[in-house]
Design a protein around this motif. Sequence first.
Motif, PDB file in Angstrom:
ATOM      1  N   ALA A 186      14.066   6.669   2.485  1.00 45.91           N
ATOM      2  CA  ALA A 186      13.319   5.890   2.015  1.00 45.91           C
ATOM      3  C   ALA A 186      12.924   5.692   0.316  1.00 45.91           C
ATOM      4  CB  ALA A 186      11.984   6.849   2.397  1.00 45.91           C
ATOM      5  N   VAL A 187      13.443   6.385  -0.546  1.00 43.04           N
ATOM      6  CA  VAL A 187      13.205   5.912  -2.441  1.00 43.04           C
ATOM      7  C   VAL A 187      13.944   5.547  -2.520  1.00 43.04           C
ATOM      8  CG1 VAL A 187      13.513   7.307  -4.031  1.00 43.04           C
ATOM      9  CG2 VAL A 187      12.681   9.413  -2.522  1.00 43.04           C
ATOM     10  N   ARG A 188      15.654   5.123  -2.303  1.00 43.47           N
ATOM     11  CA  ARG A 188      16.263   4.115  -2.149  1.00 43.47           C
ATOM     12  C   ARG A 188      15.978   2.153  -1.718  1.00 43.47           C
ATOM     13  NH1 ARG A 188      20.452   7.888  -1.687  1.00 43.47           N
ATOM     14  NH2 ARG A 188      20.761   7.314   0.253  1.00 43.47           N
ATOM     15  N   ARG A 189      15.289   2.937  -0.944  1.00 44.62           N
ATOM     16  CA  ARG A 189      14.304   1.544  -0.139  1.00 44.62           C
ATOM     17  C   ARG A 189      13.172   1.071  -0.703  1.00 44.62           C
ATOM     18  NH1 ARG A 189      15.607   4.012   4.781  1.00 44.62           N
ATOM     19  NH2 ARG A 189      13.535   4.199   5.080  1.00 44.62           N
ATOM     20  N   GLU A 190      12.675   2.074  -1.248  1.00 38.52           N
ATOM     21  CA  GLU A 190      11.228   1.839  -2.137  1.00 38.52           C
ATOM     22  C   GLU A 190      12.287   1.228  -4.014  1.00 38.52           C
ATOM     23  OE1 GLU A 190       7.931   2.044  -1.603  1.00 38.52           O
ATOM     24  OE2 GLU A 190       8.557   1.484  -0.300  1.00 38.52           O
ATOM     25  N   GLU A 191      12.818   1.543  -3.845  1.00 33.37           N
ATOM     26  CA  GLU A 191      13.832   2.107  -5.495  1.00 33.37           C
ATOM     27  C   GLU A 191      13.979   0.499  -5.415  1.00 33.37           C
ATOM     28  OE1 GLU A 191      15.851   4.242  -5.939  1.00 33.37           O
ATOM     29  OE2 GLU A 191      14.405   6.165  -7.530  1.00 33.37           O
ATOM     30  N   LEU A 212       3.880  -0.950  -2.576  1.00 32.70           N
ATOM     31  CA  LEU A 212       4.493   0.246  -2.756  1.00 32.70           C
ATOM     32  C   LEU A 212       3.428   1.643  -2.960  1.00 32.70           C
ATOM     33  CD1 LEU A 212       6.608  -1.883  -5.657  1.00 32.70           C
ATOM     34  CD2 LEU A 212       7.274  -0.543  -2.956  1.00 32.70           C
ATOM     35  N   ALA A 213       2.527   1.418  -2.821  1.00 30.89           N
ATOM     36  CA  ALA A 213       1.207   2.105  -2.820  1.00 30.89           C
ATOM     37  C   ALA A 213       0.770   2.607  -4.141  1.00 30.89           C
ATOM     38  CB  ALA A 213       1.675   2.993  -1.973  1.00 30.89           C
ATOM     39  N   LEU A 214       1.029   2.053  -5.054  1.00 28.94           N
ATOM     40  CA  LEU A 214       0.911   1.652  -7.068  1.00 28.94           C
ATOM     41  C   LEU A 214      -1.004   1.862  -7.184  1.00 28.94           C
ATOM     42  CD1 LEU A 214       3.342  -0.470  -7.977  1.00 28.94           C
ATOM     43  CD2 LEU A 214       3.664   2.412  -7.789  1.00 28.94           C
ATOM     44  N   PRO A 215      -1.201   1.886  -7.437  1.00 30.93           N
ATOM     45  CA  PRO A 215      -2.779   1.865  -8.230  1.00 30.93           C
ATOM     46  C   PRO A 215      -2.398  -0.004  -8.658  1.00 30.93           C
ATOM     47  CG  PRO A 215      -1.188   2.810 -10.271  1.00 30.93           C
ATOM     48  CD  PRO A 215      -0.694   2.701  -8.912  1.00 30.93           C
ATOM     49  N   PRO A 216      -3.947  -0.028  -8.723  1.00 36.18           N
ATOM     50  CA  PRO A 216      -4.302  -1.502  -9.117  1.00 36.18           C
ATOM     51  C   PRO A 216      -4.090  -1.547 -10.304  1.00 36.18           C
ATOM     52  CG  PRO A 216      -6.719  -0.206  -8.210  1.00 36.18           C
ATOM     53  CD  PRO A 216      -5.651   0.810  -8.379  1.00 36.18           C
ATOM     54  N   GLY A 217      -3.478  -2.652 -10.558  1.00 39.17           N
ATOM     55  CA  GLY A 217      -2.855  -2.821 -12.145  1.00 39.17           C
ATOM     56  C   GLY A 217      -3.933  -3.633 -12.661  1.00 39.17           C
ATOM     57  N   TYR A 277       1.175 -10.047  -6.843  1.00 35.02           N
ATOM     58  CA  TYR A 277       1.315  -8.624  -7.424  1.00 35.02           C
ATOM     59  C   TYR A 277       0.439  -7.801  -6.788  1.00 35.02           C
ATOM     60  CZ  TYR A 277       3.633  -9.963 -11.361  1.00 35.02           C
ATOM     61  OH  TYR A 277       4.671 -10.932 -12.892  1.00 35.02           O
ATOM     62  N   ALA A 278      -1.245  -8.200  -6.293  1.00 35.35           N
ATOM     63  CA  ALA A 278      -1.677  -7.281  -5.674  1.00 35.35           C
ATOM     64  C   ALA A 278      -0.766  -6.631  -4.015  1.00 35.35           C
ATOM     65  CB  ALA A 278      -2.951  -7.563  -5.257  1.00 35.35           C
ATOM     66  N   ALA A 279      -0.597  -7.730  -3.583  1.00 36.80           N
ATOM     67  CA  ALA A 279       0.368  -7.216  -1.966  1.00 36.80           C
ATOM     68  C   ALA A 279       1.330  -5.862  -2.959  1.00 36.80           C
ATOM     69  CB  ALA A 279       0.816  -8.419  -1.959  1.00 36.80           C
ATOM     70  N   VAL A 280       1.865  -6.660  -4.100  1.00 34.61           N
ATOM     71  CA  VAL A 280       3.442  -5.932  -4.365  1.00 34.61           C
ATOM     72  C   VAL A 280       2.913  -4.346  -4.321  1.00 34.61           C
ATOM     73  CG1 VAL A 280       5.000  -5.226  -5.857  1.00 34.61           C
ATOM     74  CG2 VAL A 280       4.959  -8.009  -4.630  1.00 34.61           C
ATOM     75  N   ARG A 281       1.629  -3.830  -5.308  1.00 38.09           N
ATOM     76  CA  ARG A 281       1.292  -2.992  -5.830  1.00 38.09           C
ATOM     77  C   ARG A 281       0.269  -1.984  -3.973  1.00 38.09           C
ATOM     78  NH1 ARG A 281      -1.911  -5.867  -9.475  1.00 38.09           N
ATOM     79  NH2 ARG A 281      -0.085  -5.730 -11.248  1.00 38.09           N
ATOM     80  N   SER A 282      -0.457  -2.946  -3.361  1.00 38.91           N
ATOM     81  CA  SER A 282      -0.713  -2.275  -1.927  1.00 38.91           C
ATOM     82  C   SER A 282       0.883  -1.902  -0.801  1.00 38.91           C
ATOM     83  CB  SER A 282      -1.695  -3.483  -1.127  1.00 38.91           C
ATOM     84  OG  SER A 282      -0.902  -2.835   0.094  1.00 38.91           O
TER      85      SER A 282
END
Length: 180
Positions: A38-43, A160-165, A153-158
């Motif tokens: 899962a980590v490799r897929r996320e990366e 990858l479960a990243l905080p808003p940028g 970028y908002a879709a990417v963050r969502s």
Amino acid sequence: MSAFMQQLPALIGVIIGALGSYLAIVRGDRARFQREQAVRREERRLAVYSDYARVLKKTVTLTYRIAAHLGNDPHPHPLAPEDADPQLAEALDARDPVGEALLMFGAPEVVERAREWVVVVIEMERFLGEQTRDPEAWSALLARQRTARERYYAAVRSDLALPPGHPGQWILDPSAPRSQ
């Protein structure tokens, strides 16, 4: 009672303990392997998303410079369309493989937002290919491109479960003194 029968409960206990240890190790290894996958897929997805944005942004920057040459944009480094052609061709060539990787690894929402962004960029390329001189129409295209980029970028963050940028709009104060 024979000696074997007396030691049978202990032997059964050792067998059950060994089997339990084996199952615990196998289960732990499987869980660790799945986490690592899962980590490799996320990366990999993050790399694909970043590569796509970088390649598309290269095209956008070139269009700013061409638009400045045509009088549509205030970019400080204008570039004549004929001088930009090889760079635009290179950017287009780079866009295809990263677009394919995006289709393969990207979440559907991210792929859709990437499509929206690239469609606006293609419109910008057409606008400049026709050597249009219309700063207002160019500004409208820029606004659409920025909105499409923000949505990507908002879709990417969502995904990858990243905080808003940051929205990425750098508004410069024209009255601020310039450093020399």
